[in-house]
Write a protein that holds these residues in place. Structure first.
Motif, short mmCIF file in Angstrom:
data_model
loop_
_atom_site.label_atom_id
_atom_site.label_comp_id
_atom_site.label_asym_id
_atom_site.label_seq_id
_atom_site.Cartn_x
_atom_site.Cartn_y
_atom_site.Cartn_z
N ALA A 49 -13.73 30.86 38.19
CA ALA A 49 -13.30 30.18 36.97
C ALA A 49 -11.84 29.76 37.09
O ALA A 49 -11.01 30.44 37.69
N ASP A 50 -11.52 28.62 36.47
CA ASP A 50 -10.16 28.11 36.45
C ASP A 50 -10.01 27.21 35.23
O ASP A 50 -10.98 26.95 34.51
N ARG A 51 -8.81 26.74 35.00
CA ARG A 51 -8.57 25.76 33.94
C ARG A 51 -9.04 24.38 34.39
O ARG A 51 -8.73 23.96 35.50
N LEU A 52 -9.76 23.69 33.52
CA LEU A 52 -10.15 22.32 33.80
C LEU A 52 -9.42 21.39 32.85
O LEU A 52 -8.27 21.63 32.51
N ASP A 53 -10.09 20.33 32.42
CA ASP A 53 -9.47 19.39 31.50
C ASP A 53 -9.77 19.81 30.07
O ASP A 53 -10.14 20.95 29.81
N ALA A 54 -9.60 18.89 29.13
CA ALA A 54 -9.81 19.21 27.73
C ALA A 54 -11.28 19.52 27.45
O ALA A 54 -12.18 18.84 27.94
N ALA A 55 -11.52 20.56 26.66
CA ALA A 55 -12.88 20.88 26.24
C ALA A 55 -13.39 19.79 25.29
O ALA A 55 -12.65 19.31 24.43
N VAL A 56 -14.65 19.41 25.46
CA VAL A 56 -15.26 18.37 24.65
C VAL A 56 -16.52 18.92 24.01
O VAL A 56 -17.41 19.43 24.70
N ALA A 57 -16.60 18.81 22.69
CA ALA A 57 -17.78 19.27 21.96
C ALA A 57 -18.85 18.19 21.94
O ALA A 57 -18.57 17.00 22.11
N GLY A 58 -20.10 18.62 21.76
CA GLY A 58 -21.19 17.70 21.52
C GLY A 58 -21.75 17.03 22.76
O GLY A 58 -22.39 15.99 22.64
N ARG A 59 -21.56 17.61 23.94
CA ARG A 59 -22.14 17.02 25.13
C ARG A 59 -22.86 18.07 25.95
O ARG A 59 -22.62 19.28 25.82
N SER A 60 -23.74 17.61 26.82
CA SER A 60 -24.55 18.50 27.66
C SER A 60 -24.10 18.39 29.11
O SER A 60 -23.82 17.29 29.60
N HIS A 61 -24.07 19.52 29.78
CA HIS A 61 -23.73 19.58 31.20
C HIS A 61 -24.96 20.03 31.97
O HIS A 61 -25.65 20.97 31.56
N ARG A 62 -25.25 19.37 33.07
CA ARG A 62 -26.31 19.80 33.98
C ARG A 62 -25.65 20.12 35.31
O ARG A 62 -25.21 19.23 36.05
#
Length: 406
Positions: A49-62
């Motif tokens: 785990a690490d820091r990524l970019d801004a968290a975005v609500a309402g989307r799905s990751h595959r």
């Protein structure tokens, strides 16, 4: 489980049906009469785990992952380790990846968290899903789909996946088998940091703790040719070992002693390594980023960092294999002073403090210029091995050395 019905008159129908049925059994539910053997919980895939970019609500990751150990009762671990705000995961699914973002028909199945479809993870926290009935084959591609219902601040995940994952930018599309909604591609792996299975009792796991070389920099993307992948293949094929799980906990640019690209190895040891299920052995390949830093630590300081990792791992009952720091002359930050430190550090690694040693330096160096990688193994930047170099590294590991008496 209902199997897909395919048109028998289609060209190549027999081959397609055979493939579909084979894929379905990879993630099939067990029959009611099947006896459950004694099992051990083992990590089959991991990414630090690490820091990524801004968290975005309402989307799905595959997120596409490649398993090491096979087993049953799959669980995923979702991490908000670097988030400043809670993250609510609305739904999550796991299935067999067919190709791209598509899931093999009949294999996509809902995960739960404490019996609920959704879960909220506080800042700094993580959560395992409930066990998913059914079996997962070793050395197979899974598609883990996660709907981020609510999120803000910084997203947690893994930055350099070397494996394409997919994003559906609006809405919950986790249950869908088709790739249609997943219109965006990314090399990031959002939120997912471990996948666990129940394997036959006594099965264990190896964690590779490292930097960009372990993370797979310069290996061919989407082909699983990092050295821990090659190691996983060797372990899977060896009937003489019970070590079958491999988790890759490399972070590009990571250091033993100081933060930068990810927090230091010393700080992330508990979360990324010692927390992994079924852990028996750590292979430590870190130090080159410390050595080439400006200012750089002394050899004694770096050796002290190694000793701390050894002591903390031993206290947890875990074996530690030390990997020698590999040559990097030709890289822009190389200098004679750093080379002297590398030689001192490697003398320590070979000197008996570890439970075993894998001499990556010896197998990849150019005999005619020992401070350099052999051209056949050099990706071209004089620091990172190419695919052939990754394989020769994995092949250099004595599988018997991965077990000790702790």
């Amino acid at each position: 489980m209902n199997r897909p019905v395919l048109p028998l008159r289609a060209p190549g129908a027999i081959a397609v049906i055979t493939l579909a049925l084979a894929l379905a059994t990879v993630f099939a539910a067990p029959t009611a009469t099947a006896a459950r053997p004694a099992t051990t919980s083992v990590v089959t895939w991991g990414a630090s785990a690490d820091r990524l970019d801004a968290a975005v609500a309402g989307r799905s990751h595959r997120i596409v992952v490649h398993t090491s150990a096979g087993g049953s009762a799959l669980r995923i671990r979702l991490s908000n380790a670097f988030g400043e705000q809670p993250v609510t995961f609305g739904r999550a699914y796991a299935g067999v990846r067919a190709s791209g973002a598509a899931v093999a028909p009949g294999t996509n199945r809902a995960l739960s968290f404490g019996g609920a479809a959704s879960v909220t993870v506080p800042p700094g926290g993580s959560v395992y899903s409930d066990p998913l009935p059914g079996t997962v084959r070793p050395q197979s591609d899974l598609a883990i789909s996660v709907y981020v219902q609510n999120a803000a601040g910084t997203a947690t995940g893994h930055r350099m996946g070397h494996q394409t994952s997919y994003i559906a930018p609006a809405g919950d599309h986790t249950a869908e088998e088709a790739a249609t909604s997943y219109t965006q591609q990314t090399g990031f792996r959002y939120y997912l940091d471990a996948v666990v299975v129940d394997a036959p009792r006594g099965t264990g796991a190896v964690v590779a703790l490292g930097d960009s070389i372990t993370d797979g920099a310069s290996s061919t993307a989407n082909t699983n040719r990092r050295w821990p992948d090659f190691l996983a293949g060797r372990l899977a094929a060896d009937p003489g070992t019970t070590l079958k799980g491999v988790a890759n906990e490399g972070i590009s640019g990571n250091k033993v002693l100081s933060d930068g690209a990810g927090v230091s190895a010393l700080k992330r040891l508990d979360r990324d390594v010692l927390s992994q299920r079924g852990l028996r052995t750590v292979i430590l390949l870190e130090g080159v980023n410390d050595i080439k830093a400006n200012p750089a630590p002394t050899a004694a300081q770096l050796i002290d960092g190694y000793r701390q990792i050894i002591d903390r791992s031993h206290a947890a009952g875990v074996c530690v294999v030390g990997a020698t720091v590999m040559p990097y002359e030709g890289w822009g930050e190389w200098n004679a002073g750093g080379e002297a430190v590398r030689q001192q550090v490697n003398s320590f690694i070979r000197g008996g403090a570890f439970d075993a040693v894998v001499d990556f330096d010896a197998v990849v160096k150019d005999p005619a210029a020992p401070a350099k990688i052999l051209p056949a193994y050099d990706s071209g930047d004089h620091l990172h091995p190419n695919d052939a170099g990754m394989k020769v590294m994995a092949d250099a590991i004595d599988l018997r050395s991965l077990r000790c008496d702790r």
